[in-house]
Design an enzyme around this catalytic site. Structure first.
Site, PDB file in Angstrom:
ATOM      1  N   ARG A  10       0.857  -1.199   0.000  1.00  0.00           N
ATOM      2  CA  ARG A  10       0.000   0.000   0.000  1.00  0.00           C
ATOM      3  C   ARG A  10       0.888   1.243   0.000  1.00  0.00           C
ATOM      4  NH1 ARG A  10      -0.833   4.691   2.701  1.00  0.00           N
ATOM      5  NH2 ARG A  10      -0.515   3.652   4.697  1.00  0.00           N
ATOM      6  N   GLU A  11       1.538   1.553   1.138  1.00  0.00           N
ATOM      7  CA  GLU A  11       2.410   2.731   1.197  1.00  0.00           C
ATOM      8  C   GLU A  11       3.530   2.605   0.156  1.00  0.00           C
ATOM      9  OE1 GLU A  11       2.485   5.459   3.901  1.00  0.00           O
ATOM     10  OE2 GLU A  11       3.721   6.324   2.331  1.00  0.00           O
ATOM     11  N   HIS A  70      -6.561  -0.843   3.420  1.00  0.00           N
ATOM     12  CA  HIS A  70      -6.599   0.567   3.801  1.00  0.00           C
ATOM     13  C   HIS A  70      -7.857   1.166   3.189  1.00  0.00           C
ATOM     14  CE1 HIS A  70      -4.233   4.435   4.570  1.00  0.00           C
ATOM     15  NE2 HIS A  70      -4.048   3.713   5.648  1.00  0.00           N
ATOM     16  N   ARG A 130      -8.892  -0.725  12.441  1.00  0.00           N
ATOM     17  CA  ARG A 130      -7.855   0.207  12.912  1.00  0.00           C
ATOM     18  C   ARG A 130      -8.310   1.587  12.474  1.00  0.00           C
ATOM     19  NH1 ARG A 130      -2.951  -0.389   9.491  1.00  0.00           N
ATOM     20  NH2 ARG A 130      -3.069   1.712   8.644  1.00  0.00           N
ATOM     21  N   THR A 164       2.732  11.621   9.625  1.00  0.00           N
ATOM     22  CA  THR A 164       2.574  11.676   8.168  1.00  0.00           C
ATOM     23  C   THR A 164       3.654  12.513   7.494  1.00  0.00           C
ATOM     24  OG1 THR A 164       0.217  11.431   8.575  1.00  0.00           O
ATOM     25  CG2 THR A 164       0.844  12.188   6.380  1.00  0.00           C
ATOM     26  N   HIS A 192       3.285   4.866  12.551  1.00  0.00           N
ATOM     27  CA  HIS A 192       3.488   5.006  11.110  1.00  0.00           C
ATOM     28  C   HIS A 192       4.369   6.246  10.936  1.00  0.00           C
ATOM     29  CE1 HIS A 192       2.232   4.506   6.843  1.00  0.00           C
ATOM     30  NE2 HIS A 192       2.416   5.815   6.808  1.00  0.00           N
ATOM     31  N   HIS A 194       7.013   8.570   8.963  1.00  0.00           N
ATOM     32  CA  HIS A 194       7.650   8.925   7.675  1.00  0.00           C
ATOM     33  C   HIS A 194       9.069   9.409   7.925  1.00  0.00           C
ATOM     34  CE1 HIS A 194       4.854   8.274   4.336  1.00  0.00           C
ATOM     35  NE2 HIS A 194       3.971   8.167   5.322  1.00  0.00           N
ATOM     36  N   HIS A 286      41.090  -0.318   8.608  1.00  0.00           N
ATOM     37  CA  HIS A 286      39.879  -1.137   8.754  1.00  0.00           C
ATOM     38  C   HIS A 286      40.081  -2.556   8.226  1.00  0.00           C
ATOM     39  CE1 HIS A 286      36.553   1.952   9.633  1.00  0.00           C
ATOM     40  NE2 HIS A 286      37.722   2.543   9.833  1.00  0.00           N
TER      41      HIS A 286
HETATM   42  C1  HCA Z   1      -1.243   9.010   3.718  1.00  0.00           C
HETATM   43  C2  HCA Z   1      -1.853   8.117   4.758  1.00  0.00           C
HETATM   44  C3  HCA Z   1      -0.869   7.475   5.667  1.00  0.00           C
HETATM   45  C4  HCA Z   1      -1.698   6.585   6.590  1.00  0.00           C
HETATM   46  C5  HCA Z   1      -0.944   5.858   7.654  1.00  0.00           C
HETATM   47  C6  HCA Z   1      -1.746   4.812   8.380  1.00  0.00           C
HETATM   48  C7  HCA Z   1      -0.064   8.521   6.461  1.00  0.00           C
HETATM   49  O1  HCA Z   1      -0.999  10.166   4.020  1.00  0.00           O
HETATM   50  O2  HCA Z   1      -1.011   8.529   2.590  1.00  0.00           O
HETATM   51  O3  HCA Z   1      -2.866   4.476   7.997  1.00  0.00           O
HETATM   52  O4  HCA Z   1      -1.225   4.287   9.369  1.00  0.00           O
HETATM   53  O5  HCA Z   1       1.156   8.611   6.272  1.00  0.00           O
HETATM   54  O6  HCA Z   1      -0.670   9.245   7.235  1.00  0.00           O
HETATM   55  O7  HCA Z   1       0.048   6.674   4.939  1.00  0.00           O
HETATM   56 CU    CU Z   2       2.131   7.092   5.134  1.00  0.00          CU
END
Ligand code: HCA
Ligand code: CU
Length: 460
Positions: A10-11, A70, A130, A164, A192, A194, A286
């Site tokens: 997905r991501e 999702h 979730r 995010t 989650h 980034h 090394h």
């Molecule tokens: C996005 C959504 C998400 C959702 C993360 C999750 C994010 O912005 O594309 O459902 O845990 O980063 O918030 O990927």
């Molecule tokens: Cu995300």
């Protein structure tokens, strides 16, 4: 105990220019299941018919992992998730002021009602739920707690604390998760994170330490912009640094390479764990240490990943490494000869970008005056390609330039359309690379010539 949800499908598919076929997605899901991840986020069925088909097929594989779809907060989308036969739906709805005002154009009150309604609806269909407050880390904390508790009361048993935009730091993540844990009704907390500042895994580890349950990962750290924590890095960090020995390590390299192959999204050489240089050693100090005892400069033994350490030879190299390399080829030299070979290597290394074993063998031949009759392990080759007549040659060239082992590409006249120079570690790697080149759309035929000796022009 730590849980991992892998969201490569997905991501990871939200990575610019990455699209999987249904079959590739099924293969990836099976490989992830062999690693032992707890949940596989297989996609959002509303994105496209093929995404929905892939989720449905994965849900019917009967894997050990829980399969998650999702979904946006709409009934239609939740219905589609249900129709795919998944175990769980992950409903996301943003909660930060900027997302509510500028993107969703909803008040906090309206958002609360939408979230409650859709979590309830999903639960009524018999799905595990979730809820993800998108942009949670920029959401007013009291509102975040209110929203999450509404979702939990409506039937969500997991909340994804979504960073995010990747703006957390380990200490802020620790504090927030600790506070969240105190204020939320009983539920699992997913992280989650980034990677916009390169802190995703560090933040996720801090969040787990503060009481969260689950980390979201992707293979090769793919995802929107700079992605999220890499699966292999996450597993190795927890295995070696936290002694969480829950997941299988051996399949990780194959999984990473498979993803590189099907996505054309190649790893930087310095990428931790799975990158080409992760177990390569260069400086004299090394390599000397490594050859005496690898623990001097390796955080762990690369063989746990089925990988081998590599000693790079160039102007930084000392005598021990050169002697070891020559010994690999069964070549014995005197102390004086070794001294001279190292001096020559240093001089050549000053002028050249990369020294191949062929160069080292040539220097040894010149210094000792003895003929050396062995095939170097690392090799260069010239791959000549014929392109289908209906395909633009430039399109194939573009794809070839994306391969990390391809050093230069020429469009040429004559029997072939394209010549590409490639550098690989061994014949097996050359075979794999040629196989990959053959899968490039529009490639009709390849012919490969291994390079025996390489010379530079006078101006190089
Ligand atoms: C996005 C959504 C998400 C959702 C993360 C999750 C994010 O912005 O594309 O459902 O845990 O980063 O918030 O990927
Ligand atoms: Cu995300």
């Amino acid at each position: 105990m730590l849980e991992i949800l892998d969201t490569t499908l997905r991501e990871g598919e939200q990575t610019p220019y990455v699209n999987f076929t249904v079959d590739e997605k099924m293969e990836i899901a099976k490989m992830l299941d062999r690693v032992g991840v707890d949940m596989i986020e297989a996609g959002d069925p509303s994105v496209s018919p093929n995404v929905a088909r892939a989720i449905e097929r994965i849900a019917s594989l009967d894997l050990r992992a829980e399969i998650v779809a999702h979904s946006t907060a709409t009934r239609l989308s939740i219905d589609r998730a249900k129709a795919c036969g998944v175990d769980r739906v992950a409903i996301f709805y943003a909660t930060s002021k900027i997302h509510l005002d500028s993107k969703l154009r909803k008040s906090e009150k309206e958002a609360l009602a939408i979230i409650q309604e859709h979590v309830c609806y999903a639960k009524s269909l018999g799905l595990n739920v979730r809820y993800t407050p998108e942009d949670a880390t920029r959401t007013d904390f009291d509102f975040l707690v209110e929203v999450c508790n509404v979702a939990i009361k409506a039937g969500a048993d997991r909340i994804s604390f979504a960073d995010t935009l990747g703006i957390m730091q380990p200490h802020t993540m620790f504090e927030r998760v600790q506070k969240l844990r105190k204020n939320l009704l009983p539920c699992k907390i997913d992280l989650h994170c980034h990677d916009d500042y390169g802190l995703a895994l560090a933040n996720a580890m801090a969040g787990i330490r503060a009481g969260a349950d689950c980390i979201h990962t992707t293979v090769n750290g793919m995802g929107e912009r700079t992605g999220i924590p890499d699966l292999a890095e996450t597993i190795l960090a927890f295995h070696n640094l936290e002694r969480t020995e829950k997941y299988k390590i051996q399949p990780l390299m194959e999984l990473s390479s498979y993803l590189e192959k099907v996505t054309g999204f190649f790893l930087a050489p310095n990428k931790p764990i799975t990158g080409q240089n992760a177990f390569s050693h260069k400086s004299g100090v090394h390599t000397n240490g490594i050859l005496k005892d690898p623990r001097t400069y390796e955080p762990f033994d690369p063989s746990v990943l089925g990988r081998e350490r590599k000693i790079v030879i160039d102007k930084y190299t000392g005598k021990t490494a050169v002697a070891a390399r020559l010994e690999e080829y069964g070549i014995e030299v005197s102390a004086a000869e070794l001294e001279m070979i190292v001096t020559r290597i240093k001089n050549t290394g000053d002028q050249r970008k990369q020294l191949f074993d062929a160069d080292i063998l040539e220097i040894a031949e010149q210094v000792t005056g003895r003929k050396i009759d062995v095939i170097p392990h690392d090799i260069s080759a010239l791959v000549m390609l014929e392109v289908e007549s209906h395909v633009y040659t430039s399109a194939v060239v573009r794809r070839l330039r994306g391969f990390s082992n391809v050093s230069s590409v020429y469009e040429v006249t004559g029997d072939h359309d394209i010549s590409a120079f490639v550098n690989v570690e061994n014949v097996a790697a050359l075979n794999n690379l040629i196989e990959e080149i053959r899968t490039v759309q529009g490639v009709k035929r390849t012919e490969t010539r291994m390079v025996l000796k390489k010379y530079s022009g006078s101006n190089k």
